[in-house]
Design a protein around this motif. Sequence first.
Motif, PDB file in Angstrom:
ATOM      1  N   ARG A 150      -1.047  15.133 -11.980  1.00 44.62           N
ATOM      2  CA  ARG A 150      -2.181  14.402 -12.533  1.00 44.62           C
ATOM      3  C   ARG A 150      -3.344  14.303 -11.555  1.00 44.62           C
ATOM      4  NH1 ARG A 150      -1.863   9.131 -13.793  1.00 44.62           N
ATOM      5  NH2 ARG A 150      -0.331   8.696 -12.140  1.00 44.62           N
ATOM      6  N   PHE A 151      -3.023  14.168 -10.282  1.00 45.09           N
ATOM      7  CA  PHE A 151      -4.046  14.002  -9.254  1.00 45.09           C
ATOM      8  C   PHE A 151      -4.154  15.267  -8.411  1.00 45.09           C
ATOM      9  CE2 PHE A 151      -3.629   9.083  -8.778  1.00 45.09           C
ATOM     10  CZ  PHE A 151      -3.881   8.942 -10.129  1.00 45.09           C
ATOM     11  N   THR A 152      -5.357  15.521  -7.930  1.00 50.04           N
ATOM     12  CA  THR A 152      -5.601  16.653  -7.049  1.00 50.04           C
ATOM     13  C   THR A 152      -6.485  16.210  -5.891  1.00 50.04           C
ATOM     14  OG1 THR A 152      -5.470  18.225  -8.900  1.00 50.04           O
ATOM     15  CG2 THR A 152      -6.461  18.999  -6.848  1.00 50.04           C
ATOM     16  N   VAL A 153      -6.029  16.450  -4.678  1.00 48.84           N
ATOM     17  CA  VAL A 153      -6.810  16.129  -3.495  1.00 48.84           C
ATOM     18  C   VAL A 153      -7.411  17.413  -2.935  1.00 48.84           C
ATOM     19  CG1 VAL A 153      -4.816  16.297  -1.933  1.00 48.84           C
ATOM     20  CG2 VAL A 153      -6.806  14.918  -1.283  1.00 48.84           C
TER      21      VAL A 153
ATOM     22  N   TYR B 213       1.779  14.914  -2.406  1.00 48.12           N
ATOM     23  CA  TYR B 213       1.517  13.919  -3.429  1.00 48.12           C
ATOM     24  C   TYR B 213       2.727  13.033  -3.619  1.00 48.12           C
ATOM     25  CZ  TYR B 213      -2.322  17.032  -4.764  1.00 48.12           C
ATOM     26  OH  TYR B 213      -3.451  17.828  -4.762  1.00 48.12           O
ATOM     27  N   ALA B 214       2.469  11.796  -3.957  1.00 52.67           N
ATOM     28  CA  ALA B 214       3.540  10.950  -4.429  1.00 52.67           C
ATOM     29  C   ALA B 214       4.018  11.475  -5.780  1.00 52.67           C
ATOM     30  CB  ALA B 214       3.069   9.503  -4.556  1.00 52.67           C
ATOM     31  N   ASP B 215       5.290  11.237  -6.092  1.00 55.80           N
ATOM     32  CA  ASP B 215       5.867  11.808  -7.300  1.00 55.80           C
ATOM     33  C   ASP B 215       5.119  11.396  -8.560  1.00 55.80           C
ATOM     34  OD1 ASP B 215       9.330  11.624  -6.156  1.00 55.80           O
ATOM     35  OD2 ASP B 215       7.787  13.150  -5.861  1.00 55.80           O
TER      36      ASP B 215
ATOM     37  N   ARG C 269       0.841  -1.185   0.000  1.00 54.58           N
ATOM     38  CA  ARG C 269       0.000   0.000   0.000  1.00 54.58           C
ATOM     39  C   ARG C 269       0.884   1.247   0.000  1.00 54.58           C
ATOM     40  NH1 ARG C 269      -5.037   0.155   4.059  1.00 54.58           N
ATOM     41  NH2 ARG C 269      -5.285  -1.806   2.891  1.00 54.58           N
ATOM     42  N   GLU C 270       0.510   2.228  -0.797  1.00 52.96           N
ATOM     43  CA  GLU C 270       1.295   3.439  -0.911  1.00 52.96           C
ATOM     44  C   GLU C 270       0.416   4.669  -0.770  1.00 52.96           C
ATOM     45  OE1 GLU C 270       3.044   4.113  -4.751  1.00 52.96           O
ATOM     46  OE2 GLU C 270       1.287   3.368  -5.830  1.00 52.96           O
ATOM     47  N   LEU C 271       1.014   5.722  -0.281  1.00 58.16           N
ATOM     48  CA  LEU C 271       0.323   6.999  -0.172  1.00 58.16           C
ATOM     49  C   LEU C 271       0.160   7.620  -1.548  1.00 58.16           C
ATOM     50  CD1 LEU C 271      -0.785   9.360   1.596  1.00 58.16           C
ATOM     51  CD2 LEU C 271       1.546  10.272   1.562  1.00 58.16           C
ATOM     52  N   VAL C 272      -1.046   8.063  -1.846  1.00 61.25           N
ATOM     53  CA  VAL C 272      -1.335   8.748  -3.097  1.00 61.25           C
ATOM     54  C   VAL C 272      -1.284  10.259  -2.895  1.00 61.25           C
ATOM     55  CG1 VAL C 272      -3.039   9.143  -4.912  1.00 61.25           C
ATOM     56  CG2 VAL C 272      -2.735   6.846  -3.947  1.00 61.25           C
ATOM     57  N   ALA C 273      -2.052  10.742  -1.937  1.00 60.26           N
ATOM     58  CA  ALA C 273      -2.123  12.168  -1.673  1.00 60.26           C
ATOM     59  C   ALA C 273      -2.706  12.387  -0.293  1.00 60.26           C
ATOM     60  CB  ALA C 273      -2.979  12.887  -2.720  1.00 60.26           C
ATOM     61  N   SER C 274      -2.382  13.520   0.299  1.00 56.69           N
ATOM     62  CA  SER C 274      -2.931  13.861   1.600  1.00 56.69           C
ATOM     63  C   SER C 274      -3.197  15.352   1.661  1.00 56.69           C
ATOM     64  CB  SER C 274      -1.994  13.444   2.738  1.00 56.69           C
ATOM     65  OG  SER C 274      -0.790  14.192   2.701  1.00 56.69           O
ATOM     66  N   ILE C 275      -4.094  15.726   2.559  1.00 54.22           N
ATOM     67  CA  ILE C 275      -4.412  17.128   2.783  1.00 54.22           C
ATOM     68  C   ILE C 275      -4.691  17.313   4.264  1.00 54.22           C
ATOM     69  CG2 ILE C 275      -6.826  16.699   2.122  1.00 54.22           C
ATOM     70  CD1 ILE C 275      -6.886  19.624   1.090  1.00 54.22           C
ATOM     71  N   ASP C 276      -4.029  18.285   4.871  1.00 54.76           N
ATOM     72  CA  ASP C 276      -4.200  18.488   6.298  1.00 54.76           C
ATOM     73  C   ASP C 276      -5.290  19.510   6.570  1.00 54.76           C
ATOM     74  OD1 ASP C 276      -1.130  20.469   6.769  1.00 54.76           O
ATOM     75  OD2 ASP C 276      -3.072  21.016   5.924  1.00 54.76           O
ATOM     76  N   SER C 277      -5.477  19.834   7.841  1.00 55.72           N
ATOM     77  CA  SER C 277      -6.557  20.724   8.238  1.00 55.72           C
ATOM     78  C   SER C 277      -6.382  22.142   7.723  1.00 55.72           C
ATOM     79  CB  SER C 277      -6.698  20.736   9.758  1.00 55.72           C
ATOM     80  OG  SER C 277      -5.495  21.156  10.375  1.00 55.72           O
ATOM     81  N   ASP C 278      -5.155  22.523   7.389  1.00 55.43           N
ATOM     82  CA  ASP C 278      -4.890  23.849   6.842  1.00 55.43           C
ATOM     83  C   ASP C 278      -4.982  23.888   5.321  1.00 55.43           C
ATOM     84  OD1 ASP C 278      -2.323  24.352   9.316  1.00 55.43           O
ATOM     85  OD2 ASP C 278      -4.429  24.970   9.367  1.00 55.43           O
ATOM     86  N   GLY C 279      -5.238  22.747   4.703  1.00 54.36           N
ATOM     87  CA  GLY C 279      -5.323  22.687   3.263  1.00 54.36           C
ATOM     88  C   GLY C 279      -4.017  22.387   2.568  1.00 54.36           C
ATOM     89  N   SER C 280      -2.968  22.137   3.319  1.00 53.94           N
ATOM     90  CA  SER C 280      -1.682  21.804   2.734  1.00 53.94           C
ATOM     91  C   SER C 280      -1.721  20.385   2.165  1.00 53.94           C
ATOM     92  CB  SER C 280      -0.577  21.922   3.774  1.00 53.94           C
ATOM     93  OG  SER C 280       0.677  21.577   3.230  1.00 53.94           O
ATOM     94  N   THR C 281      -1.243  20.220   0.942  1.00 55.28           N
ATOM     95  CA  THR C 281      -1.326  18.939   0.251  1.00 55.28           C
ATOM     96  C   THR C 281       0.047  18.354  -0.010  1.00 55.28           C
ATOM     97  OG1 THR C 281      -1.368  20.017  -1.915  1.00 55.28           O
ATOM     98  CG2 THR C 281      -3.490  19.559  -0.873  1.00 55.28           C
TER      99      THR C 281
END
Length: 121
Positions: free
Chosen positions: A66-69, A59-61, A45-57
């Motif tokens: 291509r992807f937007t969280v 992404y995996a390289d 399993r790998e991380l795709v994307a994350s977003i914290d409570s402040d909106g900071s994102t």
Amino acid sequence: QVQLVESGGGLVQAGGSLRLSCVASGSIFSINDMAWYRQAPGKQRELVASIDSDGSTTYADSMKGRFTVSRDNAKNTVYLQMNTLNPEDTALYYCRMVLSTTPSHRRYIYWGQGTQVTVSS
């Protein structure tokens, strides 16, 4: 008490797009980090994307560009817009959230059941 439900997966052709959604429900006080992971057969399993409570994102390289969280705090929802999909993106996509529950405000990690994304060549 708390459930995460993903939706939006399916079968698409290479070069196509999908938008995944994950909705949290239950006794939620606040949601901190929201993230998407994926796991393909025979791979970790790998991380795709994350977003914290402040909106900071983050992404995996291979996903950057291509992807937007994004997240909708009013709906307790995190989204993953996936564009220019290729067969390498085929995997089971999982939603993960770090949140605090009511009434004790304890922080836990919750996972959804996953939604399948299949990209044909």
